[in-house]
Design an enzyme around this catalytic site. Structure first.
Site, PDB file in Angstrom:
ATOM      1  N   ASP A 198     -31.474 -19.495  13.205  1.00  0.00           N
ATOM      2  CA  ASP A 198     -31.826 -20.196  11.976  1.00  0.00           C
ATOM      3  C   ASP A 198     -31.738 -19.137  10.892  1.00  0.00           C
ATOM      4  OD1 ASP A 198     -33.106 -21.213   9.728  1.00  0.00           O
ATOM      5  OD2 ASP A 198     -34.746 -22.149  10.832  1.00  0.00           O
ATOM      6  N   VAL A 199     -30.726 -19.238  10.041  1.00  0.00           N
ATOM      7  CA  VAL A 199     -30.446 -18.162   9.084  1.00  0.00           C
ATOM      8  C   VAL A 199     -31.590 -17.913   8.105  1.00  0.00           C
ATOM      9  CG1 VAL A 199     -27.945 -18.374   9.236  1.00  0.00           C
ATOM     10  CG2 VAL A 199     -29.204 -19.777   7.566  1.00  0.00           C
ATOM     11  N   THR A 212     -14.515 -31.064   7.596  1.00  0.00           N
ATOM     12  CA  THR A 212     -15.528 -30.418   8.433  1.00  0.00           C
ATOM     13  C   THR A 212     -16.403 -31.500   9.059  1.00  0.00           C
ATOM     14  OG1 THR A 212     -17.167 -30.260   6.675  1.00  0.00           O
ATOM     15  CG2 THR A 212     -15.577 -28.454   6.842  1.00  0.00           C
ATOM     16  N   ASP A 223     -25.622 -19.493  15.177  1.00  0.00           N
ATOM     17  CA  ASP A 223     -25.638 -20.920  14.883  1.00  0.00           C
ATOM     18  C   ASP A 223     -26.802 -21.571  15.609  1.00  0.00           C
ATOM     19  OD1 ASP A 223     -24.776 -23.811  14.759  1.00  0.00           O
ATOM     20  OD2 ASP A 223     -22.928 -22.928  13.985  1.00  0.00           O
ATOM     21  N   PHE A 231     -13.164 -30.453   2.134  1.00  0.00           N
ATOM     22  CA  PHE A 231     -12.665 -29.908   3.395  1.00  0.00           C
ATOM     23  C   PHE A 231     -12.992 -30.825   4.569  1.00  0.00           C
ATOM     24  CE2 PHE A 231     -11.411 -26.281   1.217  1.00  0.00           C
ATOM     25  CZ  PHE A 231     -10.852 -25.333   2.071  1.00  0.00           C
ATOM     26  N   TYR A 245     -28.101 -29.927  -3.133  1.00  0.00           N
ATOM     27  CA  TYR A 245     -26.952 -29.190  -2.615  1.00  0.00           C
ATOM     28  C   TYR A 245     -26.333 -28.316  -3.707  1.00  0.00           C
ATOM     29  CZ  TYR A 245     -22.491 -28.389  -0.203  1.00  0.00           C
ATOM     30  OH  TYR A 245     -21.394 -27.809   0.393  1.00  0.00           O
ATOM     31  N   SER A 266     -18.871 -24.455  14.504  1.00  0.00           N
ATOM     32  CA  SER A 266     -18.048 -25.592  14.087  1.00  0.00           C
ATOM     33  C   SER A 266     -17.524 -25.377  12.673  1.00  0.00           C
ATOM     34  CB  SER A 266     -18.870 -26.898  14.137  1.00  0.00           C
ATOM     35  OG  SER A 266     -19.954 -26.840  13.225  1.00  0.00           O
ATOM     36  N   LYS A 312     -26.028 -24.172  -3.798  1.00  0.00           N
ATOM     37  CA  LYS A 312     -24.729 -23.505  -3.880  1.00  0.00           C
ATOM     38  C   LYS A 312     -24.548 -22.779  -5.218  1.00  0.00           C
ATOM     39  CE  LYS A 312     -23.272 -24.682   0.196  1.00  0.00           C
ATOM     40  NZ  LYS A 312     -23.077 -23.663   1.271  1.00  0.00           N
ATOM     41  N   CYS A 334     -21.324 -19.150   6.789  1.00  0.00           N
ATOM     42  CA  CYS A 334     -20.824 -20.525   6.732  1.00  0.00           C
ATOM     43  C   CYS A 334     -21.894 -21.551   7.100  1.00  0.00           C
ATOM     44  CB  CYS A 334     -19.626 -20.705   7.661  1.00  0.00           C
ATOM     45  SG  CYS A 334     -18.148 -19.796   7.161  1.00  0.00           S
TER      46      CYS A 334
END
Length: 252
Positions: A57-58, A193, A36, A191, A158, A15, A162, A83
């Site tokens: 799960d990254v 999303t 994903d 964005f 967050y 997504s 980042k 992403c």
């Protein structure tokens, strides 16, 4: 670096920005592994673009290894676009007490540790590639946020996650220079999303109006176009590019 005939992993590819990137890569002849947690959506997108879906799960080593293994079965893995991410909002001290430590920890685990986990595993595979005519063996693109610089109220976790992605961009590029692997980061602004579409309509409209120019929400296609240019321009390395319409976030 040419996209056609090459293999790319896109985390969060089911997504949003990841889906837009996966579709762009497939449209340009790339072979795409969508990594994903959203199995139904991920499998549907993979089927539409002729790619492969891997539930991932990254932040978990085994899941990252499985995504890389799936990519190597398709051919020459030359690209990773990170992403996958989460964006909880919580104040350092709120009405109910201090920020939940588990929320902070999970945000950093997914957004920062997960990004690095996928980078290190994909780069290890790319380092074994025969170089392209440019000397390149691969390109890595991660997703930060303008919140890394202009974090708003409630974005401590967050922004920290980042900011970590921003901070490791250059040292990773330097680490991998000897391997012919480039490392770049995109820092999107406001964005459109799934994360943002969960907000009230009036909030979305106010955010879009706050962008100097163009005064609209960014789109997955905007992100994908920049990702494509990064892949194809071998002089882009070790840098963070703000993709934000010149916005600078206010405190709230």
């Amino acid at each position: 670096m040419q996209i056609e005939g090459k293999v790319f992993i896109v985390t969060g590819g089911a997504s949003g920005l990841g889906e837009g990137t996966a579709r762009m890569l497939a449209a340009n002849g790339g072979k795409v592994v969508i990594a994903d947690m959203q199995a139904d959506k991920g499998e549907a997108v993979a089927k539409e673009i002729g790619g492969v879906f891997v539930k991932c799960d990254v932040s978990q080593e085994a899941d990252g290894q499985a995504a890389v293994a799936a990519a190597l079965k398709l051919g020459k893995l030359v690209g990773l676009v990170n992403c996958a991410g989460i964006a909880p909002a919580e104040k350092t001290v709120g009405k109910n007490g201090p920020h939940a430590l588990a929320v902070f920890s999970k945000t950093v685990t997914v957004n920062l540790i997960g990004t690095f986990n996928m980078i290190r595993l994909a780069a290890d595979a790319m380092a074994k590639n025969d170089p392209e005519a440019t000397g390149e063996r691969g390109v890595l693109i991660s997703t930060a946020s303008v919140a890394a610089y202009d974090g708003q109220i409630g974005q401590a976790a967050y922004s920290a996650s980042k900011g970590g992605v921003v901070g490791m961009t250059l040292p990773i590029a330097r680490d991998l220079a000897r391997n012919g692997i480039r490392n770049m980061t995109i820092a999107p602004g406001i964005f459109g999303t799934p994360m943002l579409f969960g907000m009230p309509k009036e909030v979305q409209e106010a955010l879009a109006a706050s962008v100097p120019f163009p005064s609209r929400l960014g789109t997955p296609d905007d992100y994908a176009k920049l990702a494509k240019h990064i892949i194809e321009n071998d002089m882009l390395n070790g840098e963070v590019i703000r993709l934000d319409g010149a916005i600078r976030l206010a405190p709230r």
